[in-house]
Design a protein around this motif. Structure first.
Motif, PDB file in Angstrom:
ATOM      1  N   GLU A 120       0.847  -1.191   0.000  1.00  0.00           N
ATOM      2  CA  GLU A 120       0.000   0.000   0.000  1.00  0.00           C
ATOM      3  C   GLU A 120       0.882   1.240   0.000  1.00  0.00           C
ATOM      4  O   GLU A 120       1.772   1.382   0.838  1.00  0.00           O
ATOM      5  N   ALA A 121       0.628   2.143  -0.959  1.00  0.00           N
ATOM      6  CA  ALA A 121       1.456   3.342  -1.085  1.00  0.00           C
ATOM      7  C   ALA A 121       1.311   4.276   0.111  1.00  0.00           C
ATOM      8  O   ALA A 121       2.293   4.891   0.552  1.00  0.00           O
ATOM      9  N   ARG A 122       0.118   4.383   0.661  1.00  0.00           N
ATOM     10  CA  ARG A 122      -0.103   5.294   1.788  1.00  0.00           C
ATOM     11  C   ARG A 122       0.540   4.731   3.058  1.00  0.00           C
ATOM     12  O   ARG A 122       0.412   3.549   3.361  1.00  0.00           O
ATOM     13  N   LYS A 123       1.171   5.627   3.810  1.00  0.00           N
ATOM     14  CA  LYS A 123       1.719   5.204   5.099  1.00  0.00           C
ATOM     15  C   LYS A 123       0.618   5.042   6.133  1.00  0.00           C
ATOM     16  O   LYS A 123       0.716   4.215   7.040  1.00  0.00           O
ATOM     17  N   GLU A 124      -0.414   5.856   6.011  1.00  0.00           N
ATOM     18  CA  GLU A 124      -1.545   5.799   6.918  1.00  0.00           C
ATOM     19  C   GLU A 124      -2.828   5.656   6.112  1.00  0.00           C
ATOM     20  O   GLU A 124      -2.910   6.102   4.971  1.00  0.00           O
ATOM     21  N   ARG A 125      -3.817   5.060   6.703  1.00  0.00           N
ATOM     22  CA  ARG A 125      -5.113   4.907   6.038  1.00  0.00           C
ATOM     23  C   ARG A 125      -5.736   6.274   5.782  1.00  0.00           C
ATOM     24  O   ARG A 125      -5.662   7.167   6.611  1.00  0.00           O
ATOM     25  N   ASP A 126      -6.363   6.432   4.616  1.00  0.00           N
ATOM     26  CA  ASP A 126      -7.048   7.672   4.273  1.00  0.00           C
ATOM     27  C   ASP A 126      -8.154   7.931   5.302  1.00  0.00           C
ATOM     28  O   ASP A 126      -9.033   7.084   5.500  1.00  0.00           O
ATOM     29  N   PRO A 127      -8.146   9.077   5.980  1.00  0.00           N
ATOM     30  CA  PRO A 127      -9.168   9.336   6.995  1.00  0.00           C
ATOM     31  C   PRO A 127     -10.544   9.640   6.397  1.00  0.00           C
ATOM     32  O   PRO A 127     -11.547   9.640   7.123  1.00  0.00           O
ATOM     33  N   HIS A 128     -10.581   9.909   5.088  1.00  0.00           N
ATOM     34  CA  HIS A 128     -11.849  10.255   4.449  1.00  0.00           C
ATOM     35  C   HIS A 128     -12.473   9.013   3.822  1.00  0.00           C
ATOM     36  O   HIS A 128     -11.802   8.256   3.114  1.00  0.00           O
ATOM     37  N   SER A 129     -13.755   8.831   4.056  1.00  0.00           N
ATOM     38  CA  SER A 129     -14.457   7.636   3.587  1.00  0.00           C
ATOM     39  C   SER A 129     -15.195   7.938   2.289  1.00  0.00           C
ATOM     40  O   SER A 129     -16.249   8.575   2.300  1.00  0.00           O
ATOM     41  N   LYS A 130     -14.636   7.458   1.169  1.00  0.00           N
ATOM     42  CA  LYS A 130     -15.326   7.640  -0.095  1.00  0.00           C
ATOM     43  C   LYS A 130     -16.634   6.861  -0.114  1.00  0.00           C
ATOM     44  O   LYS A 130     -17.639   7.322  -0.640  1.00  0.00           O
ATOM     45  N   ALA A 131     -16.599   5.658   0.423  1.00  0.00           N
ATOM     46  CA  ALA A 131     -17.781   4.795   0.402  1.00  0.00           C
ATOM     47  C   ALA A 131     -18.395   4.712   1.792  1.00  0.00           C
ATOM     48  O   ALA A 131     -17.696   4.746   2.797  1.00  0.00           O
ATOM     49  N   LEU A 132     -19.703   4.575   1.820  1.00  0.00           N
ATOM     50  CA  LEU A 132     -20.446   4.430   3.075  1.00  0.00           C
ATOM     51  C   LEU A 132     -21.339   3.202   3.095  1.00  0.00           C
ATOM     52  O   LEU A 132     -21.692   2.713   4.163  1.00  0.00           O
ATOM     53  N   THR A 133     -21.705   2.699   1.926  1.00  0.00           N
ATOM     54  CA  THR A 133     -22.788   1.725   1.835  1.00  0.00           C
ATOM     55  C   THR A 133     -22.273   0.309   1.629  1.00  0.00           C
ATOM     56  O   THR A 133     -21.474   0.056   0.727  1.00  0.00           O
ATOM     57  N   VAL A 134     -22.751  -0.605   2.468  1.00  0.00           N
ATOM     58  CA  VAL A 134     -22.501  -2.036   2.285  1.00  0.00           C
ATOM     59  C   VAL A 134     -23.834  -2.681   1.909  1.00  0.00           C
ATOM     60  O   VAL A 134     -24.803  -2.606   2.659  1.00  0.00           O
ATOM     61  N   HIS A 135     -23.861  -3.287   0.736  1.00  0.00           N
ATOM     62  CA  HIS A 135     -25.111  -3.842   0.210  1.00  0.00           C
ATOM     63  C   HIS A 135     -25.346  -5.273   0.690  1.00  0.00           C
ATOM     64  O   HIS A 135     -24.425  -5.943   1.180  1.00  0.00           O
ATOM     65  N   PRO A 136     -26.586  -5.774   0.543  1.00  0.00           N
ATOM     66  CA  PRO A 136     -26.925  -7.105   1.041  1.00  0.00           C
ATOM     67  C   PRO A 136     -26.011  -8.228   0.559  1.00  0.00           C
ATOM     68  O   PRO A 136     -25.621  -9.086   1.345  1.00  0.00           O
ATOM     69  N   ARG A 137     -25.663  -8.242  -0.730  1.00  0.00           N
ATOM     70  CA  ARG A 137     -24.827  -9.341  -1.215  1.00  0.00           C
ATOM     71  C   ARG A 137     -23.438  -9.300  -0.580  1.00  0.00           C
ATOM     72  O   ARG A 137     -22.865 -10.356  -0.282  1.00  0.00           O
ATOM     73  N   THR A 138     -22.916  -8.119  -0.350  1.00  0.00           N
ATOM     74  CA  THR A 138     -21.613  -8.022   0.316  1.00  0.00           C
ATOM     75  C   THR A 138     -21.714  -8.523   1.752  1.00  0.00           C
ATOM     76  O   THR A 138     -20.805  -9.196   2.246  1.00  0.00           O
TER      77      THR A 138
END
Length: 516
Positions: A31-49
């Motif tokens: 992973e290129a980032r040293k730290e996890r991105d603090p901003h959440s692009k995604a919010l939704t987890v769907h039923p199949r996931t």
């Protein structure tokens, strides 16, 4: 070179790493980032996931933290899709910030034995018939790593995809949306979705008084990216759309995004594979991106593990592209259609939105079909052979059995194929078959505890590790479980043990050799 290297420690790369470890394959995630991105692009987890997570006994970790929303939107239409009518243990979308999703997935992957290296950027790769070599920029300087396979889970600007020479055709952005995580002192009650000639927007509560605002307006319909989003610009836009700014202040994150839409021409090229945003790029309509990526990884994981451990038949790994590329194309079709609705600011566009919204509210079948497509519960993989059982390739529901509290999803925890004897008659024989001819197979012999749509008359089924039906037979085969379900799966140990009361069935062709 017995390992797989994954570029990208987002949700897709982390889930794939865990799936490979379940299959016994060493894996390193860069992973290129040293730290996890603090901003959440995604919010939704769907039923199949959520079903996929349940396959591996980790869904509960997400359910205890996420907000359950019993419906979803299509194109931001006013009337929402009712997920409670869906045939799933998880008839809702789960709102959970991507940062937390990644934390939970990393814990799962690392506990399974995956190595995650942060601050290590993949800058190139070479490959030949025997493996691949990855060029990496690490904290201590450049180095190389050898691998049997490399998987690009490194986003829309994928270095792996470019280095492998895989084309990424499509269209550039023609409209721009905006996203803001802000404090609202006067928030709407619950999730909000609205649209009009001045634009459309949605609001979802996150944590504390922070809300996610996402939307678009006529000013964003342009081929060039607008300047950086400011709080005052956002405030003016929201007031025009909603008539109030909901008391917004103290932004945590302000961003813009476009509707550029692309898909990789190949999901596999030699020793290189792609999953998630590296394979498909689209407008974030419906919150499906993370979900389709995790489902890519679920399809790929068991196939790549079987290939790495020598159990896979010829062509099994190629079936990843064959099965998932059409799903990606359907994703692009859906998000483009939703983009047209989301940006329907004209009088005609508003009329179309009103009409489709009325159909969702008044035609239950229309709403259900859209919900099944959006949630990915409708995804199936057409069988290659003609005359296959109608269930072949379809998602298997969480079947319950008469003999125990176990369900199909709990039987999938090991990541193996599951052989179901739904007559409840052949259990001992099948257990012996599994020991002698099919190591690594989970066998369960019991009738269903209650009827299930589409499964009436089915006497046996072989379920893949990703929860799709590999083979099925029904009562036309005289009730016993045919060995044709398993024949040639493990050719090195194909002898059937003495006394095994199974037989060949011409109606059920063999699963490809080694697909365990």
């Amino acid at each position: 070179m017995d390992q797989v290297i994954i570029s990208g420690a987002g949700p897709v790369g982390l889930w794939l790493a865990a799936e490979l470890r379940l299959g016994g394959v060493p894996v390193t995630v860069l992973e290129a980032r040293k730290e996890r991105d603090p901003h959440s692009k995604a919010l939704t987890v769907h039923p199949r996931t959520l079903e996929v997570l349940a396959f591996r006994s980790v869904a509960e970790r997400f359910l205890t933290e996420g907000l359950r929303i019993p419906n979803g939107h299509f194109g931001g239409l006013e009337n929402r899709l009712d997920f409670q009518v869906l045939d799933t243990p998880f008839p809702f979308t789960l709102a959970l910030p991507q940062t937390r999703t990644e934390e939970l997935l990393e814990e799962h992957a690392v506990s399974a034995g995956a190595r995650v290296r942060r601050g290590h950027r993949v800058v190139g790769l070479t490959q030949d018939a025997d493996g691949a070599t990855v060029n990496v920029e690490g904290p201590d300087g450049p180095y190389t790593l050898a691998a049997a396979y490399v998987v690009g889970c490194d986003g829309t600007r994928s270095t792996v995809r470019g280095a492998a020479g895989i084309d990424f055709p499509g269209t550039g952005a023609t409209t721009w949306g905006w996203l803001a995580d802000v404090i609202l002192d006067e928030p709407p009650q619950g999730p909000l979705s609205m649209s009009g000639p001045h634009g459309g927007m949605m609001a979802v509560p996150l944590s504390g008084r922070i809300h996610r605002l996402v939307g678009g307006d006529p000013a964003g319909t342009r081929p060039d990216r607008p300047g950086e989003l400011t709080l005052e610009e956002l405030r003016g836009t929201v007031i025009r759309i909603a008539g109030t700014d909901f008391g917004m202040r103290d932004p945590v994150w302000l961003s813009r995004f476009g509707n550029a839409t692309r898909q990789a021409t190949q999901y596999r090229k030699g020793r290189v594979l792609l999953a998630g945003d590296a394979a498909h790029m689209h407008f974030p309509a419906g919150g499906v991106g993370l979900n389709v990526g995790v489902q890519d990884a679920t399809n790929l994981g068991w196939k790549l593990a079987a290939t790495m451990t020598g159990r896979a038949p010829e062509g099994l790994l190629d079936s990843y592209h064959t099965e998932r590329h059409p799903v990606g194309a359907e994703l692009l079709l859906s998000t483009r259609a939703q983009t047209a609705l989301l940006t329907g600011y004209s009088t005609e566009g508003q009329a179309l939105r009103t009409l489709l919204s009325q159909l969702i509210a008044t035609v239950p079948e229309f709403s259900r079909v859209l919900a099944e497509r959006l949630s990915a519960l409708a995804v199936g993989y057409p069988p290659a052979e003609s005359g296959a059982h109608p269930l072949t390739g379809h998602r298997a529901p969480d079947l319950a059995f008469a003999d125990s509290t176990e369900t199909l999803f709990t039987l999938l925890h090991s990541g193996r194929h599951v052989l179901l004897d739904l007559t409840g008659k052949d259990g001992p024989a099948l257990e012996q078959l599994a020991r002698n001819a099919a190591p690594g197979l989970t066998v369960h012999s019991a009738p269903l505890s209650e009827p299930h749509a589409g499964w009436s008359g089915v006497t046996a089924a072989l379920i893949r590790p990703d929860g799709h039906v590999s083979r099925a037979v029904d009562e036309r085969d005289d009730g016993a479980v045919p060995i044709g379900l398993l024949q040639d799966m493990w050719p090195a140990r194909s002898a059937v043990g003495e006394g095994v009361d199974v037989r060949l069935s011409s109606s059920c062709s063999a699963l490809p050799n080694g697909s365990s």
